[in-house]
Design a protein around this motif. Structure first.
Motif, PDB file in Angstrom:
ATOM      1  N   THR A 172      26.445  18.299  27.830  1.00 31.53           N
ATOM      2  CA  THR A 172      27.265  19.136  28.693  1.00 31.53           C
ATOM      3  C   THR A 172      27.006  18.795  30.164  1.00 31.53           C
ATOM      4  OG1 THR A 172      25.677  20.953  28.954  1.00 31.53           O
ATOM      5  CG2 THR A 172      27.135  21.019  27.020  1.00 31.53           C
ATOM      6  N   THR A 173      27.998  19.090  30.980  1.00 36.37           N
ATOM      7  CA  THR A 173      27.826  18.845  32.414  1.00 36.37           C
ATOM      8  C   THR A 173      26.765  19.779  33.001  1.00 36.37           C
ATOM      9  OG1 THR A 173      29.737  20.271  32.874  1.00 36.37           O
ATOM     10  CG2 THR A 173      30.128  17.896  32.719  1.00 36.37           C
ATOM     11  N   ALA A 174      26.587  20.965  32.411  1.00 38.28           N
ATOM     12  CA  ALA A 174      25.524  21.875  32.861  1.00 38.28           C
ATOM     13  C   ALA A 174      24.146  21.287  32.573  1.00 38.28           C
ATOM     14  CB  ALA A 174      25.660  23.236  32.186  1.00 38.28           C
ATOM     15  N   GLU A 175      24.008  20.574  31.464  1.00 37.16           N
ATOM     16  CA  GLU A 175      22.729  19.929  31.156  1.00 37.16           C
ATOM     17  C   GLU A 175      22.412  18.847  32.180  1.00 37.16           C
ATOM     18  OE1 GLU A 175      22.586  20.536  26.285  1.00 37.16           O
ATOM     19  OE2 GLU A 175      23.686  18.833  27.142  1.00 37.16           O
ATOM     20  N   ASP A 229      23.364  18.895  35.242  1.00 37.41           N
ATOM     21  CA  ASP A 229      23.024  19.615  36.463  1.00 37.41           C
ATOM     22  C   ASP A 229      21.571  20.087  36.450  1.00 37.41           C
ATOM     23  OD1 ASP A 229      24.277  20.817  38.964  1.00 37.41           O
ATOM     24  OD2 ASP A 229      23.336  22.582  38.088  1.00 37.41           O
ATOM     25  N   ALA A 285      26.065  25.184  41.958  1.00 38.59           N
ATOM     26  CA  ALA A 285      25.338  24.171  41.184  1.00 38.59           C
ATOM     27  C   ALA A 285      24.708  23.122  42.095  1.00 38.59           C
ATOM     28  CB  ALA A 285      26.282  23.506  40.189  1.00 38.59           C
ATOM     29  N   PRO A 328      29.623  22.096  37.219  1.00 44.80           N
ATOM     30  CA  PRO A 328      29.043  21.875  35.886  1.00 44.80           C
ATOM     31  C   PRO A 328      29.121  23.134  35.027  1.00 44.80           C
ATOM     32  CG  PRO A 328      27.611  20.982  37.597  1.00 44.80           C
ATOM     33  CD  PRO A 328      28.659  21.785  38.301  1.00 44.80           C
ATOM     34  N   GLY A 329      29.357  22.900  33.724  1.00 43.47           N
ATOM     35  CA  GLY A 329      29.494  24.029  32.805  1.00 43.47           C
ATOM     36  C   GLY A 329      29.302  23.595  31.373  1.00 43.47           C
ATOM     37  N   ASP A 330      30.077  24.176  30.463  1.00 50.70           N
ATOM     38  CA  ASP A 330      29.877  23.924  29.039  1.00 50.70           C
ATOM     39  C   ASP A 330      30.720  22.767  28.492  1.00 50.70           C
ATOM     40  OD1 ASP A 330      32.368  25.087  29.089  1.00 50.70           O
ATOM     41  OD2 ASP A 330      31.829  26.841  27.889  1.00 50.70           O
TER      42      ASP A 330
END
Length: 280
Positions: free
Chosen positions: A36-39, A41, A69, A84-86
């Motif tokens: 994921t883009t959150a990961e 980040d 972020a 960034p998110g899911d």
């Protein structure tokens, strides 16, 4: 107002730039399908803080908007400022990662477009042309030239390839502030704009679309999309204006030690650009 940097300040900016490059390389190790883009980040924020620095983008304000972020992660038709998110990366995605740090009271900023797995031929070409355009612009960033010389070099190279060069967003000065004067558009006329002086520190960042240059802002108030849904690419370097030839403070070498670049540079271009610069 444009602040001309001392060599002592440039030394600190060089350290900031080095940290940004190493952070992008740390993120590059995890760019693969399913992540994921959150990961991504979280990886960047942890790396930056372990180096004694702070994320530059997190908490950045524009009016009432506060960026939440560490990275801007922009996928496919997202040009820049993707939050960034899911979202889980998929094979064939084009992912532009923009990173900023604050260290010892100064800022570093750089961006790179990655391919997830194999890219189609058109996206490979888009990345290559955008990357080349960055160095075409850098070659103009010498004392005595003008901002419009940088802008024109970028625009001419990308439009000759049939691409739309984003007009609504620009490069910028950098130093004690993330965004300083002068603005550095990616379109312009040679011989126009601010005259470049030794010691100016700039971020050059062509944002180039496969289709139209027009963009729109998403409902989150941050994410910028291509107006026609076509993919976009984005590369950014920090540079110092010098007499005779510029100095590139950031480097893509850390990244390209980790991942295979999603383009093939023509040897003549490589010889005319990166080999000249002390940041490489």
């Amino acid at each position: 107002m444009i602040h001309i940097k001392t060599e002592k300040e440039i030394d600190i900016l060089r350290a900031c730039a080095d940290l940004v490059g190493r952070t992008l390389a740390a993120v590059a190790r995890y760019i693969r399908p399913g992540v994921t883009t959150a990961e991504l980040d979280a990886i960047a924020e942890d790396f930056i803080r372990t180096q004694g620095a702070e994320p530059a983008f997190k908490g950045y304000r524009v009016g009432r908007l506060v960026y939440p972020a560490t990275l801007c992660v922009s996928v496919n038709d997202q040009v820049v400022h993707g939050i960034p998110g899911d979202y889980r990366l998929k094979p064939g995605d084009l992912v532009s990662v923009d990173c900023g740090v604050r260290y010892r009271g100064y800022y570093g900023d750089s961006a790179y477009t990655f391919g997830v797995g194999e890219l189609d031929a058109e996206n490979i070409r888009l990345c290559r042309v955008t990357y080349e355009a960055l160095y075409k612009g850098i070659a103009q960033a010498v004392a005595g030239q003008r901002v419009g010389d940088i802008s024109h070099a970028i625009q001419r190279h990308c439009e000759a390839a049939g691409y739309g060069v984003v007009r609504a967003l620009v490069g910028h000065g950098i130093g004690r502030n993330l965004h300083e004067d002068p603005q550095v558009p990616n379109v312009g006329r040679p011989g126009t704009g601010r005259r470049l002086r030794v010691g100016m520190t700039l971020c050059l960042e062509p944002m180039v679309n496969r289709g139209t240059y027009e963009v729109r802002v998403g409902e989150d108030g941050w994410t910028v999309y291509t107006a026609d849904g076509q993919p976009s690419a984005h590369y950014e370097h920090m540079i110092v204006v010098r007499a005779g030839k510029p100095e590139v403070l950031t480097t893509f070498a850390y990244i390209e030690d980790v991942v295979e670049a999603p383009y093939n540079l023509q040897p003549s271009l490589h010889g005319e650009t990166e080999s000249h610069y002390t940041g490489r």
